[in-house]
Design an enzyme around this catalytic site. Structure first.
Site, PDB file in Angstrom:
ATOM      1  N   LEU A 113      -0.493   1.248   0.823  1.00 55.19           N
ATOM      2  CA  LEU A 113      -0.792   2.679   0.783  1.00 55.19           C
ATOM      3  C   LEU A 113       0.254   3.408  -0.045  1.00 55.19           C
ATOM      4  O   LEU A 113      -0.065   4.352  -0.775  1.00 55.19           O
ATOM      5  CB  LEU A 113      -0.846   3.256   2.199  1.00 55.19           C
ATOM      6  CG  LEU A 113      -1.117   4.766   2.260  1.00 55.19           C
ATOM      7  CD1 LEU A 113      -2.490   5.091   1.687  1.00 55.19           C
ATOM      8  CD2 LEU A 113      -1.011   5.278   3.690  1.00 55.19           C
ATOM      9  N   TYR A 114       1.516   2.993   0.063  1.00 52.90           N
ATOM     10  CA  TYR A 114       2.564   3.599  -0.757  1.00 52.90           C
ATOM     11  C   TYR A 114       2.191   3.496  -2.235  1.00 52.90           C
ATOM     12  O   TYR A 114       2.258   4.480  -2.986  1.00 52.90           O
ATOM     13  CB  TYR A 114       3.900   2.909  -0.505  1.00 52.90           C
ATOM     14  CG  TYR A 114       4.978   3.300  -1.485  1.00 52.90           C
ATOM     15  CD1 TYR A 114       5.542   4.574  -1.454  1.00 52.90           C
ATOM     16  CD2 TYR A 114       5.427   2.406  -2.462  1.00 52.90           C
ATOM     17  CE1 TYR A 114       6.527   4.947  -2.366  1.00 52.90           C
ATOM     18  CE2 TYR A 114       6.403   2.763  -3.371  1.00 52.90           C
ATOM     19  CZ  TYR A 114       6.949   4.029  -3.322  1.00 52.90           C
ATOM     20  OH  TYR A 114       7.919   4.396  -4.225  1.00 52.90           O
ATOM     21  N   ALA A 115       1.776   2.297  -2.667  1.00 51.50           N
ATOM     22  CA  ALA A 115       1.376   2.100  -4.061  1.00 51.50           C
ATOM     23  C   ALA A 115       0.187   2.982  -4.416  1.00 51.50           C
ATOM     24  O   ALA A 115       0.129   3.567  -5.505  1.00 51.50           O
ATOM     25  CB  ALA A 115       1.040   0.634  -4.302  1.00 51.50           C
TER      26      ALA A 115
END
Length: 460
Positions: A262-264
């Site tokens: 999700l960060y990416a």
């Protein structure tokens, strides 16, 4: 009694009854109207109470980032622009505005005036010091959340204050505060480094990533597009946008549509949002894809940092291997090299072309890799730390989780070299030596670090 008198009496009685009936109807209408007014007043009071509660109390959630946002929002609303207090030391007061202007004013001819978001963070603090050292105006902005030990951020803040860099404490989603800063200072540039970091933490607290990396970024762009003049913006994307890409080394033209976390995904979304604001509003935007940054004053959630801590305390460390039992490798990039890349991007950023929220011409849109170009297996990093710390690590080899992370990263930085001369110069051994020296000094650990014996490493 005469018939005429009887008739008059009858008429009088009927008239009184009719008037009484009218009075009852009127009273009922008044009562109903009063009830409506009372109901509306009660509803209004209830809404005000709900608003006060929402402002002054964090949500009933275990989200640390969300709670931090509400606390900072409460601080701003209660002591800042909307306060009835005339204190000049509060946000928006005369003394506060003076500090903001002084910090933002360049000390050299034609110097930049830069708003650095995430200034109390790892990369943000180093960039702020570098810009200030060469005479640029720097105003910091940070929410000091507790994703990792806030005392480390406060220590970085003290370093910046010694160099006359003021950090405004606030949240990216606080639009009135950001607009106030742009009312006070006509920033030439924004270096946007504030973000919710960490790949694994995104699985536990996804909302904080959306709030910071997407909503916060959009809010900053909204304020920037309306500013006069519009600033040029350099911002931190991430090498994580390459996700499941298998081409090697990673180049800017490679696909970035398969994020592994999700960060990416939020960083990839940021790149698309940047394109939109560039296209519609004429904002000059440069995205920088950082590759595993390390060094003094680093982040405690990074492997090199907590490996050092655990090795010194005799704790076991987990070393990931791929599902096919290969070593995991990272393109570890020393902080000084990243800073040079950020400054180079700022110096070559062209002016935004919008005015009053409207695009007046084609604006610059760029994205670059900033890495070391030399991937190193994590096992090699541990071996270097063992040598520097004079202590053997208790290693626990485990398979890397299938979801969330990638087995290797490798940066191609030829585009950054071509456009602003980016060239990393610090190898991992030299960089870790500088980190360990800082670590034992900062935490007051008895020095067991081996002295530098290689002139080549010392000058690397």
């Amino acid at each position: 009694m005469p018939l005429s008198a009887t008739a008059d009496t009858s008429k009088t009685v009927k008239l009184e009854r009719y008037n009484s009936y009218l009075r009852k109807i009127h009273s009922t209408k008044v009562l109903n109207a009063s009830s409506k007014v009372l109901f509306r007043a009660t509803l209004l009071v209830a809404l005000v109470l709900v608003l006060i509660f929402a402002i002054n109390y964090p949500p009933l959630s275990d989200s640390r980032a969300a709670a931090a946002h509400h606390l900072h929002r409460r601080s701003f609303l209660s002591t800042g622009l909307f306060s009835s207090s005339s204190s000049s030391s509060s946000i928006g007061g005369a003394a506060w505005e003076k500090r903001v202007r002084q910090s933002s004013t360049a000390k050299r001819p034609h110097g930049l005036s830069v708003l650095v978001t995430g200034a109390a963070g790892f990369v943000g603090s180093h960039c702020s010091l570098a810009l200030r050292k060469r005479g640029d105006g720097v105003l910091g902005f940070d929410n000091f959340n507790d994703y990792y030990d806030p005392s480390l951020k406060r220590a970085r803040q003290e370093l910046l204050e010694k160099q006359q860099v003021f950090i405004v404490e606030g949240d990216l989603n606080d639009g009135p505060l950001l607009r106030k800063l742009f009312d006070v200072v006509p920033f030439t540039h924004i270096l946007h480094l504030a973000a919710q970091a960490g790949v694994r933490y995104a699985m536990k607290n996804p909302q904080s990533y959306i709030a910071s990396n997407i909503a916060g970024f959009v809010n900053l762009l909204e304020v920037a597009k309306a500013a006069n003049p519009q600033p040029a913006i350099v911002w931190a994307s991430s090498s994580s946008v390459y996700g499941l890409n298998t081409e090697n080394p990673f180049s800017e033209e490679h696909r970035t549509d398969q994020p592994a976390s999700l960060y990416a995904a939020t960083k990839k979304a940021g790149e698309e949002i940047a394109h939109t604001y560039n296209h519609i509003y004429g904002l000059s935007l440069t995205g920088l894809r950082f590759f595993t940054v390390y060094g003094p004053w680093g982040r405690p959630d990074m492997a090199y940092f907590f490996f050092t801590k655990d090795i010194l305390h005799g704790k076991s460390i987990d070393i990931y291997r791929t599902q096919d039992n290969q070593e995991v490798a990272r393109d570890f990039t020393y902080i000084d090299d990243i800073v040079k890349g950020c400054v180079g991007a700022l110096d070559t950023a062209e002016k935004s072309t919008g005015s009053g929220g409207k695009k007046r011409g084609q604006a610059q849109l760029r994205v670059y890799n900033l890495g070391n170009t030399s991937p190193v297996p994590v096992g090699r990093l541990v071996s270097i730390l063992e040598g520097l710390l004079g202590t053997k690590a208790k290693k626990h080899l485990i398979k890397m989780p299938r979801n969330g992370d990638v087995p290797y990263t490798h940066a191609n930085v030829s585009l950054a070299y071509k456009d602003f001369g980016y060239k990393p110069t610090t190898d991992l051994a030299a960089g870790l030596r500088k980190f360990v020296k800082w670590y034992v000094g900062y935490y007051g650990i008895q020095p067991r670090v081996k002295k530098e014996t290689s002139h080549a490493e010392d000058s690397a």
